[in-house]
Design a protein around this motif. Structure first.
Motif, PDB file in Angstrom:
ATOM      1  N   GLY A  74      65.555  60.243  25.763  1.00 53.01           N
ATOM      2  CA  GLY A  74      64.797  58.714  25.639  1.00 53.01           C
ATOM      3  C   GLY A  74      64.264  59.539  24.018  1.00 53.01           C
ATOM      4  O   GLY A  74      64.097  58.787  22.944  1.00 53.01           O
ATOM      5  N   ARG A  75      63.455  60.679  24.532  1.00 54.44           N
ATOM      6  CA  ARG A  75      63.014  61.109  22.805  1.00 54.44           C
ATOM      7  C   ARG A  75      63.168  60.891  22.150  1.00 54.44           C
ATOM      8  O   ARG A  75      63.313  60.813  21.037  1.00 54.44           O
ATOM      9  CB  ARG A  75      62.458  62.498  23.778  1.00 54.44           C
ATOM     10  CG  ARG A  75      61.646  63.189  22.102  1.00 54.44           C
ATOM     11  CD  ARG A  75      60.810  62.518  21.802  1.00 54.44           C
ATOM     12  NE  ARG A  75      59.358  62.050  22.878  1.00 54.44           N
ATOM     13  CZ  ARG A  75      58.245  61.800  22.370  1.00 54.44           C
ATOM     14  NH1 ARG A  75      58.060  61.228  21.125  1.00 54.44           N
ATOM     15  NH2 ARG A  75      57.231  60.896  23.034  1.00 54.44           N
ATOM     16  N   MET A  76      64.973  61.255  22.488  1.00 51.66           N
ATOM     17  CA  MET A  76      65.756  61.890  21.408  1.00 51.66           C
ATOM     18  C   MET A  76      65.925  60.728  20.353  1.00 51.66           C
ATOM     19  O   MET A  76      66.333  60.202  19.239  1.00 51.66           O
ATOM     20  CB  MET A  76      67.240  62.360  21.705  1.00 51.66           C
ATOM     21  CG  MET A  76      68.633  62.918  20.993  1.00 51.66           C
ATOM     22  SD  MET A  76      69.634  63.177  21.254  1.00 51.66           S
ATOM     23  CE  MET A  76      70.154  61.532  22.356  1.00 51.66           C
ATOM     24  N   GLN A  77      66.799  58.986  20.984  1.00 52.50           N
ATOM     25  CA  GLN A  77      67.252  58.366  20.460  1.00 52.50           C
ATOM     26  C   GLN A  77      64.996  57.763  20.069  1.00 52.50           C
ATOM     27  O   GLN A  77      65.520  56.894  18.349  1.00 52.50           O
ATOM     28  CB  GLN A  77      66.592  56.902  21.882  1.00 52.50           C
ATOM     29  CG  GLN A  77      67.922  57.118  22.373  1.00 52.50           C
ATOM     30  CD  GLN A  77      68.307  56.235  23.626  1.00 52.50           C
ATOM     31  OE1 GLN A  77      67.817  55.118  23.819  1.00 52.50           O
ATOM     32  NE2 GLN A  77      68.125  56.947  24.531  1.00 52.50           N
ATOM     33  N   PHE A  78      64.382  57.849  20.354  1.00 53.26           N
ATOM     34  CA  PHE A  78      62.561  57.081  19.415  1.00 53.26           C
ATOM     35  C   PHE A  78      62.720  58.215  18.366  1.00 53.26           C
ATOM     36  O   PHE A  78      62.670  57.178  17.772  1.00 53.26           O
ATOM     37  CB  PHE A  78      61.555  57.959  20.695  1.00 53.26           C
ATOM     38  CG  PHE A  78      60.628  57.040  19.971  1.00 53.26           C
ATOM     39  CD1 PHE A  78      60.254  55.730  20.230  1.00 53.26           C
ATOM     40  CD2 PHE A  78      59.191  58.646  19.828  1.00 53.26           C
ATOM     41  CE1 PHE A  78      58.805  55.967  19.689  1.00 53.26           C
ATOM     42  CE2 PHE A  78      58.488  58.389  19.192  1.00 53.26           C
ATOM     43  CZ  PHE A  78      57.885  57.035  18.653  1.00 53.26           C
ATOM     44  N   ASP A  79      62.956  59.331  18.524  1.00 46.37           N
ATOM     45  CA  ASP A  79      62.740  59.664  17.677  1.00 46.37           C
ATOM     46  C   ASP A  79      63.330  59.823  16.164  1.00 46.37           C
ATOM     47  O   ASP A  79      62.704  59.389  14.665  1.00 46.37           O
ATOM     48  CB  ASP A  79      62.330  61.838  17.514  1.00 46.37           C
ATOM     49  CG  ASP A  79      61.551  62.414  18.382  1.00 46.37           C
ATOM     50  OD1 ASP A  79      60.625  61.463  18.816  1.00 46.37           O
ATOM     51  OD2 ASP A  79      61.846  62.831  18.897  1.00 46.37           O
ATOM     52  N   TYR A  80      64.946  58.898  16.947  1.00 42.23           N
ATOM     53  CA  TYR A  80      65.980  58.632  15.734  1.00 42.23           C
ATOM     54  C   TYR A  80      65.315  57.274  14.775  1.00 42.23           C
ATOM     55  O   TYR A  80      65.390  57.695  13.343  1.00 42.23           O
ATOM     56  CB  TYR A  80      66.922  59.039  15.705  1.00 42.23           C
ATOM     57  CG  TYR A  80      68.191  58.732  14.867  1.00 42.23           C
ATOM     58  CD1 TYR A  80      69.019  59.930  14.248  1.00 42.23           C
ATOM     59  CD2 TYR A  80      68.572  57.756  14.614  1.00 42.23           C
ATOM     60  CE1 TYR A  80      69.687  59.570  13.414  1.00 42.23           C
ATOM     61  CE2 TYR A  80      69.255  56.570  13.517  1.00 42.23           C
ATOM     62  CZ  TYR A  80      70.306  58.236  13.129  1.00 42.23           C
ATOM     63  OH  TYR A  80      70.915  58.355  12.105  1.00 42.23           O
ATOM     64  N   LEU A  81      65.003  56.671  15.293  1.00 40.94           N
ATOM     65  CA  LEU A  81      64.364  55.306  15.329  1.00 40.94           C
ATOM     66  C   LEU A  81      63.100  55.581  13.980  1.00 40.94           C
ATOM     67  O   LEU A  81      63.064  55.061  13.201  1.00 40.94           O
ATOM     68  CB  LEU A  81      64.608  54.306  16.112  1.00 40.94           C
ATOM     69  CG  LEU A  81      65.782  53.427  16.417  1.00 40.94           C
ATOM     70  CD1 LEU A  81      66.893  54.379  16.899  1.00 40.94           C
ATOM     71  CD2 LEU A  81      65.782  52.388  17.174  1.00 40.94           C
ATOM     72  N   VAL A  82      62.737  56.235  14.370  1.00 35.96           N
ATOM     73  CA  VAL A  82      61.492  56.470  13.969  1.00 35.96           C
ATOM     74  C   VAL A  82      61.208  57.087  12.569  1.00 35.96           C
ATOM     75  O   VAL A  82      61.264  56.647  11.696  1.00 35.96           O
ATOM     76  CB  VAL A  82      59.949  56.942  14.908  1.00 35.96           C
ATOM     77  CG1 VAL A  82      58.842  56.973  13.867  1.00 35.96           C
ATOM     78  CG2 VAL A  82      59.574  56.311  15.464  1.00 35.96           C
ATOM     79  N   GLY A  98      68.081  49.084  30.257  1.00 32.02           N
ATOM     80  CA  GLY A  98      68.388  49.863  31.389  1.00 32.02           C
ATOM     81  C   GLY A  98      66.869  50.350  32.383  1.00 32.02           C
ATOM     82  O   GLY A  98      65.945  49.091  32.027  1.00 32.02           O
ATOM     83  N   ASN A  99      66.165  51.372  32.510  1.00 31.99           N
ATOM     84  CA  ASN A  99      64.578  51.072  32.853  1.00 31.99           C
ATOM     85  C   ASN A  99      64.114  51.513  31.649  1.00 31.99           C
ATOM     86  O   ASN A  99      63.094  52.907  32.693  1.00 31.99           O
ATOM     87  CB  ASN A  99      65.185  52.065  34.206  1.00 31.99           C
ATOM     88  CG  ASN A  99      66.015  53.257  34.206  1.00 31.99           C
ATOM     89  OD1 ASN A  99      66.275  53.737  32.937  1.00 31.99           O
ATOM     90  ND2 ASN A  99      65.102  54.239  35.135  1.00 31.99           N
ATOM     91  N   LEU A 100      64.672  51.721  31.063  1.00 33.92           N
ATOM     92  CA  LEU A 100      63.724  52.145  30.120  1.00 33.92           C
ATOM     93  C   LEU A 100      63.431  53.581  29.573  1.00 33.92           C
ATOM     94  O   LEU A 100      61.988  54.323  29.857  1.00 33.92           O
ATOM     95  CB  LEU A 100      61.766  51.374  29.796  1.00 33.92           C
ATOM     96  CG  LEU A 100      61.743  49.949  30.575  1.00 33.92           C
ATOM     97  CD1 LEU A 100      60.734  49.858  30.240  1.00 33.92           C
ATOM     98  CD2 LEU A 100      62.082  49.119  29.746  1.00 33.92           C
ATOM     99  N   ARG A 101      63.853  54.338  29.099  1.00 34.72           N
ATOM    100  CA  ARG A 101      64.476  55.416  29.609  1.00 34.72           C
ATOM    101  C   ARG A 101      64.018  55.854  28.149  1.00 34.72           C
ATOM    102  O   ARG A 101      62.918  56.583  27.728  1.00 34.72           O
ATOM    103  CB  ARG A 101      66.135  55.911  29.439  1.00 34.72           C
ATOM    104  CG  ARG A 101      66.218  57.314  29.138  1.00 34.72           C
ATOM    105  CD  ARG A 101      67.434  57.973  29.597  1.00 34.72           C
ATOM    106  NE  ARG A 101      68.313  57.347  28.339  1.00 34.72           N
ATOM    107  CZ  ARG A 101      69.761  57.340  28.349  1.00 34.72           C
ATOM    108  NH1 ARG A 101      70.775  58.220  29.519  1.00 34.72           N
ATOM    109  NH2 ARG A 101      71.058  56.549  27.953  1.00 34.72           N
ATOM    110  N   ALA A 102      64.874  54.884  26.396  1.00 34.90           N
ATOM    111  CA  ALA A 102      63.650  55.117  25.474  1.00 34.90           C
ATOM    112  C   ALA A 102      62.216  53.851  25.397  1.00 34.90           C
ATOM    113  O   ALA A 102      61.731  54.094  24.803  1.00 34.90           O
ATOM    114  CB  ALA A 102      64.297  55.106  24.097  1.00 34.90           C
ATOM    115  N   GLY A 103      62.432  53.077  25.861  1.00 33.39           N
ATOM    116  CA  GLY A 103      62.097  51.756  25.719  1.00 33.39           C
ATOM    117  C   GLY A 103      60.230  51.649  26.348  1.00 33.39           C
ATOM    118  O   GLY A 103      59.918  51.265  25.494  1.00 33.39           O
ATOM    119  N   ARG A 104      60.136  52.806  26.990  1.00 31.68           N
ATOM    120  CA  ARG A 104      58.909  52.862  27.093  1.00 31.68           C
ATOM    121  C   ARG A 104      58.430  53.706  26.290  1.00 31.68           C
ATOM    122  O   ARG A 104      57.005  53.680  25.512  1.00 31.68           O
ATOM    123  CB  ARG A 104      58.774  53.895  28.406  1.00 31.68           C
ATOM    124  CG  ARG A 104      59.434  55.669  28.015  1.00 31.68           C
ATOM    125  CD  ARG A 104      58.872  56.293  29.404  1.00 31.68           C
ATOM    126  NE  ARG A 104      60.124  57.651  28.901  1.00 31.68           N
ATOM    127  CZ  ARG A 104      59.075  58.464  28.228  1.00 31.68           C
ATOM    128  NH1 ARG A 104      57.975  58.542  27.711  1.00 31.68           N
ATOM    129  NH2 ARG A 104      59.743  59.617  28.487  1.00 31.68           N
TER     130      ARG A 104
END
Length: 253
Positions: A74-82, A98-104
């Motif tokens: 989740g953190r990997m996806q978030f950091d890349y998009l930011v 999904g269950n908000l792995r990155a969504g949270r």
């Protein structure tokens, strides 16, 4: 990857090297055969897969076999998009949330009401609600919606700045991906972008048990072009700690 994971040679070789995985593979084969016999199309089939997987472990159902891995992906996806342009004021649609792995993380970062998550699995969206409660995100008013396809018929024109789909097309046959390409441009603002990951092969395109699909980059780039979309292979993502590749889609006009 050039070899086909669906070939008999690869499967026999893998079994010899990993005998402990033979029994789990046979159980998966039996389950998938049963689901295919009872469902009318791929979406219904994969919804059944997710229902089964979510009942055992919601984090495992989205491809994370430990909580530590769930947090890290989740953190990997978030950091890349930011790092590539996502701002708090953006409106974001996450396909296969999904269950908000990155969504949270996206929900917490974006302005209230700016996160929209869709998924074909009602069961995993119930788990997503639990994630919202567990992480204290109710006041951010995220939108979570079950869908039966990727036509986005209920969403308004030119509404989103960012669309995101992680580990969705790796589980999708080509006609499902094309359905998404045919309709996603309508809901994207001018200047918006759509990032998705996929399992890449440099050899023959193939699938394994209709759960894991492998595509050539040029196939997806050309398909996007037929729907007025420009596709760019994201080289910098390729250097990260993950197994999938990433393409960014923008509207040509």
């Amino acid at each position: 990857m050039k070899r086909s994971r669906s070939s008999l040679v690869h499967q026999v070789g893998y079994a010899v090297k990993n005998p402990d995985k033979i029994a789990p593979h046979l159980r998966r084969l039996a389950r998938d055969t049963w689901f295919r016999l009872r469902t009318r199309d791929h979406i219904a089939y994969y919804r059944a897969v997710m229902k089964s997987d979510t009942a055992r472990d919601p984090e495992g159902a989205v491809g994370s076999h430990t909580h530590k891995r769930w947090l890290a992906l989740g953190r990997m996806q978030f950091d890349y998009l930011v790092g590539h342009g996502l701002k708090p004021e953006c409106r974001m649609l996450e396909i296969g949330c999904g269950n908000l792995r990155a969504g949270r993380l996206f929900i917490d970062y974006l302005h209230s009401g700016n996160y929209y998550g869709i998924d074909i699995s009602p069961d995993i969206l119930m788990a997503a609600q639990d994630t919202i409660v567990r992480h204290g995100l109710r006041d951010k008013l995220p939108h979570l919606t079950p869908v039966r396809d990727l036509r986005f018929a209920f969403l308004p024109d030119e509404h989103f700045d960012v669309v995101h789909a992680h580990s969705v097309f790796s589980h999708s046959p080509l006609h499902v991906i094309e359905e998404c390409f045919a309709h996603v441009g309508r809901i994207m603002k001018p200047g918006a972008w759509f990032d998705f990951t996929f399992d890449r092969t440099e050899g023959k395109e193939h699938h394994v048990l209709r759960e894991d699909f492998y595509y050539r980059t040029e196939t997806l780039v050309a398909l996007a072009g037929t729907h007025g979309l420009r596709a760019t292979f994201m080289e910098d993502w390729e250097r990260g700690p993950h197994k999938q590749s990433k393409i960014r889609i923008t509207r040509i006009s």
